[in-house]
Design an enzyme around this catalytic site. Structure first.
Site, PDB file in Angstrom:
ATOM      1  N   SER A 137       0.867  -1.186   0.000  1.00 61.80           N
ATOM      2  CA  SER A 137       0.000   0.000   0.000  1.00 61.80           C
ATOM      3  C   SER A 137       0.901   1.233   0.000  1.00 61.80           C
ATOM      4  O   SER A 137       2.070   1.145   0.365  1.00 61.80           O
ATOM      5  CB  SER A 137      -0.877   0.013   1.260  1.00 61.80           C
ATOM      6  N   TYR A 151      -1.977  -0.777  10.566  1.00 63.50           N
ATOM      7  CA  TYR A 151      -2.057  -1.171   9.148  1.00 63.50           C
ATOM      8  C   TYR A 151      -0.788  -0.725   8.412  1.00 63.50           C
ATOM      9  O   TYR A 151      -0.158  -1.513   7.690  1.00 63.50           O
ATOM     10  CB  TYR A 151      -3.300  -0.526   8.517  1.00 63.50           C
TER      11      TYR A 151
END
Ligand code: NAP
Length: 251
Positions: A137, A151
């Site tokens: 990501s 995350y």
């Protein structure tokens, strides 16, 4: 160029979202694709829709990861491509974050990747070829967002894993790379709510959210024979979201 004819590929977390987009593009390039996901209903439906195989997989179980890899290698005689794409992104601000929140995020995103990639590499090492593509990501490795410290840590951690693993396996003709998506319109992203989607769309220079296939095309390239000299690298696919130095730089 970029044909994947008869290559055997597993895509994890492919019942929906980015994984489904990756599966679709790999199939379009000629690969045989196994959709591996914890969501049986959507996984089976996606497999029917795309003309792929489905296997149940919970990446938090090493035993299940081993089985999916072994059964695929047994049935097709090889495993050419692994797209380790499974990931979750429930938000928690640090002051409220529990050990359980931290562990869940790490168990699925980071440990789950390790559980799946390791047995795949064992098969690829024997056949002296293979492509591993990790869905990381921009959040974590490049950017931050309140509520996603755990995350972001897993997504940055995936890249640290990738670089050393790429060094260990380069001599076997195996490449290990990562795609770093920006905001891609998936079920998981929609769950963040309308305000989040509007805020993200406004912050992307293209003024659109990405489509799952945008990540698929990057994965297809990294999976191709033509990408054989690329390993331990990342491709950011974000519509230019990380570029603006100030809000005024967004036109
Ligand atoms: P998604 O729409 O939520 O799809 C993820 C799939 O993975 C779902 O089918 C989910 O099943 C499954 N899954 C969850 N836990 C699992 C487990 N333990 N074992 C196997 N499968 C499991 O997510 P997405 O937006 O496509 O994201 C996919 C990947 O891209 C993730 O790694 C994410 O971090 C990354 N990413 C996404 C974006 C974005 O904008 N969407 C941006 C950057 C990076 P359930 O629905 O039943 O949980």
């Amino acid at each position: 160029m970029f044909k994947l004819t008869n290559k055997v590929a597993i895509v994890s977390g492919a019942a929906k979202g980015i994984g489904k987009g990756i599966a679709r593009t790999l199939l379009q390039a000629g690969a045989k694709v196994i959709i591996a996901d914890i969501d049986d209903e959507n996984g089976q439906q996606t497999a029917r829709e795309l003309n792929a195989d489905f296997m149940h997989l919970d990446v938090t179980s090493q035993e299940m990861c081993n089985r999916v890899i072994e059964q695929t290698a047994g049935k097709y005689g090889r495993l050419d491509i692994l797209c380790s794409n499974t990931g979750i992104f429930p938000q928690a601000n640090l002051k409220d974050m529990t050990e359980a929140d931290w562990d869940l995020m790490n168990n699925v995103n980071l440990k789950g990747m390790f559980f799946l990639v390791k047995p795949a590499l064992a098969v690829m090492e024997k056949q002296r070829s293979g492509r591993v593509i990790i869905t990381s990501s921009i959040t974590g490795p490049v950017t931050g967002y309140p509520g996603w410290s755990h995350y972001g840590a897993t997504k940055a951690g995936q890249l640290g894993f990738m670089r050393s693993a790429a060094l260990e396996y380069a001599r076997y003709g195996i490449t290990i790379n990562a795609v770093m998506p920006g905001n891609i319109l998936t079920e998981g992203l929609k769950a963040q709510g309308e305000a989040y989607l509007a805020q993200m769309t406004a912050s992307i220079p293209t003024h659109t959210l990405g489509e799952p296939e945008d990540i698929g095309y990057a994965a297809c390239f990294l999976a191709s024979d033509e990408a054989k000299f690329i390993t331990g690298q990342t491709i950011i696919v974000d519509g230019g979201q990380i570029l603006p130095e100030s809000p005024d730089a967004l036109l």
